[in-house]
Design a protein around this motif. Sequence first.
Motif, PDB file in Angstrom:
ATOM      1  N   ASN A 104       0.824  -1.204   0.000  1.00  0.00           N
ATOM      2  CA  ASN A 104       0.000   0.000   0.000  1.00  0.00           C
ATOM      3  C   ASN A 104       0.862   1.259   0.000  1.00  0.00           C
ATOM      4  O   ASN A 104       0.472   2.288  -0.574  1.00  0.00           O
ATOM      5  CB  ASN A 104      -0.919  -0.011   1.217  1.00  0.00           C
ATOM      6  N   ARG A 105       2.016   1.177   0.655  1.00  0.00           N
ATOM      7  CA  ARG A 105       2.930   2.314   0.670  1.00  0.00           C
ATOM      8  C   ARG A 105       3.521   2.555  -0.707  1.00  0.00           C
ATOM      9  O   ARG A 105       3.686   3.709  -1.139  1.00  0.00           O
ATOM     10  CB  ARG A 105       4.054   2.038   1.672  1.00  0.00           C
ATOM     11  N   ALA A 106       3.848   1.467  -1.421  1.00  0.00           N
ATOM     12  CA  ALA A 106       4.448   1.613  -2.745  1.00  0.00           C
ATOM     13  C   ALA A 106       3.411   1.929  -3.806  1.00  0.00           C
ATOM     14  O   ALA A 106       3.689   2.691  -4.745  1.00  0.00           O
ATOM     15  CB  ALA A 106       5.195   0.321  -3.100  1.00  0.00           C
ATOM     16  N   LEU A 107       2.202   1.334  -3.695  1.00  0.00           N
ATOM     17  CA  LEU A 107       1.148   1.542  -4.695  1.00  0.00           C
ATOM     18  C   LEU A 107      -0.113   2.018  -3.985  1.00  0.00           C
ATOM     19  O   LEU A 107      -0.997   1.224  -3.653  1.00  0.00           O
ATOM     20  CB  LEU A 107       0.876   0.242  -5.451  1.00  0.00           C
ATOM     21  N   PRO A 108      -0.221   3.308  -3.721  1.00  0.00           N
ATOM     22  CA  PRO A 108      -1.381   3.809  -2.976  1.00  0.00           C
ATOM     23  C   PRO A 108      -2.703   3.606  -3.707  1.00  0.00           C
ATOM     24  O   PRO A 108      -3.753   3.502  -3.063  1.00  0.00           O
ATOM     25  CB  PRO A 108      -1.072   5.301  -2.797  1.00  0.00           C
ATOM     26  N   ALA A 109      -2.686   3.531  -5.006  1.00  0.00           N
ATOM     27  CA  ALA A 109      -3.933   3.404  -5.760  1.00  0.00           C
ATOM     28  C   ALA A 109      -4.459   1.979  -5.803  1.00  0.00           C
ATOM     29  O   ALA A 109      -5.606   1.754  -6.216  1.00  0.00           O
ATOM     30  CB  ALA A 109      -3.735   3.920  -7.188  1.00  0.00           C
ATOM     31  N   PRO A 119      -6.212  -1.338  -4.596  1.00  0.00           N
ATOM     32  CA  PRO A 119      -7.146  -1.743  -3.516  1.00  0.00           C
ATOM     33  C   PRO A 119      -6.572  -2.925  -2.726  1.00  0.00           C
ATOM     34  O   PRO A 119      -6.902  -4.093  -2.986  1.00  0.00           O
ATOM     35  CB  PRO A 119      -8.421  -2.103  -4.263  1.00  0.00           C
ATOM     36  N   VAL A 120      -5.735  -2.604  -1.766  1.00  0.00           N
ATOM     37  CA  VAL A 120      -5.002  -3.642  -1.047  1.00  0.00           C
ATOM     38  C   VAL A 120      -5.950  -4.553  -0.267  1.00  0.00           C
ATOM     39  O   VAL A 120      -5.785  -5.782  -0.246  1.00  0.00           O
ATOM     40  CB  VAL A 120      -3.963  -2.991  -0.105  1.00  0.00           C
ATOM     41  N   PHE A 121      -6.961  -3.971   0.355  1.00  0.00           N
ATOM     42  CA  PHE A 121      -7.863  -4.779   1.167  1.00  0.00           C
ATOM     43  C   PHE A 121      -8.665  -5.748   0.307  1.00  0.00           C
ATOM     44  O   PHE A 121      -8.879  -6.907   0.694  1.00  0.00           O
ATOM     45  CB  PHE A 121      -8.808  -3.871   1.945  1.00  0.00           C
ATOM     46  N   MET A 122      -9.108  -5.293  -0.868  1.00  0.00           N
ATOM     47  CA  MET A 122      -9.893  -6.153  -1.744  1.00  0.00           C
ATOM     48  C   MET A 122      -9.087  -7.348  -2.233  1.00  0.00           C
ATOM     49  O   MET A 122      -9.629  -8.435  -2.458  1.00  0.00           O
ATOM     50  CB  MET A 122     -10.414  -5.352  -2.939  1.00  0.00           C
ATOM     51  N   ILE A 123      -7.794  -7.165  -2.369  1.00  0.00           N
ATOM     52  CA  ILE A 123      -6.931  -8.251  -2.838  1.00  0.00           C
ATOM     53  C   ILE A 123      -6.379  -9.057  -1.670  1.00  0.00           C
ATOM     54  O   ILE A 123      -6.287 -10.294  -1.728  1.00  0.00           O
ATOM     55  CB  ILE A 123      -5.780  -7.682  -3.689  1.00  0.00           C
ATOM     56  N   GLY A 124      -6.032  -8.396  -0.584  1.00  0.00           N
ATOM     57  CA  GLY A 124      -5.359  -9.066   0.518  1.00  0.00           C
ATOM     58  C   GLY A 124      -6.266  -9.932   1.374  1.00  0.00           C
ATOM     59  O   GLY A 124      -5.847 -10.990   1.844  1.00  0.00           O
ATOM     60  N   ALA A 125      -7.537  -9.506   1.574  1.00  0.00           N
ATOM     61  CA  ALA A 125      -8.435 -10.273   2.442  1.00  0.00           C
ATOM     62  C   ALA A 125      -8.706 -11.674   1.896  1.00  0.00           C
ATOM     63  O   ALA A 125      -8.582 -12.661   2.645  1.00  0.00           O
ATOM     64  CB  ALA A 125      -9.732  -9.506   2.649  1.00  0.00           C
TER      65      ALA A 125
END
Length: 249
Positions: free
Chosen positions: A202-207, A209-215
């Motif tokens: 998320n720090r490297a790619l703020p755009a 959707p980390v939660f949508m992919i990570g969960a």
Amino acid sequence: MTLEHWLNAELYRLLLVFCRVSAAFMLLPGLGEGQMPARIRIIAGLVVAYCIAPLAGPATAAPGVWGSVAAAALEVITGAFLGTLSRILLSAVQAAGQIIGQSIGISNAFAFGIGMDNSAVLGAAIYVACLVALFAIDGHHLGLRALADSYALVGLGEPLPSAAAARSVTEGVEAAFRLSMQLSMPFLLLSVLFNMALAGINRALPAMPVFMIGAPALLLVGLQLLQVTAPSFVAEVLAAYGPAIMAGR
């Protein structure tokens, strides 16, 4: 001793033994579950009390109404203590299931399970698996043996030793907490490492959707880890159940 006095003494001893056994059956794993019909539990308590009554010591006459009530209350306390020891240990499974479910994202603080204490679904499922394995290897005989042997330490109608009881409960809580942390530690490490990786992404790619992919990814990896570690859960719980219940005799 006449037949009348002998019969009264035997019935009084059977009553006290039934008080201890029935109180333990309300808390013992499997027998003390909410799904167990009360009629079956009472019948089982009567049968077990009749079998172990000769081990409770010689039959004596009832010491009056208030003396009998006090003795029955002491027997209930002793039986509840023995059942609580086994219940404390197996509660570690439900606590570990709650921690595991929250670590991998399959649990919710407002979701209720199938257990008598409304624990998480994952913890209740592991708890049921441990109960099935416990009865499959005749592990419930340990609880019955502890009830029979308890009369060598706490006589019929005698008070429970407070110091020894407090020490046993403390050791049981300590063992349950240690076991729950041991069972859930791999999932806690997975959650920490996975969330640290997501924070870096998320720090490297703020755009993104980390939660949508990570969960979903965390849930998938967590279920795979649960598949690998679930057999060891049952083995560890069964290995710890025997020494704990026998230590509380």
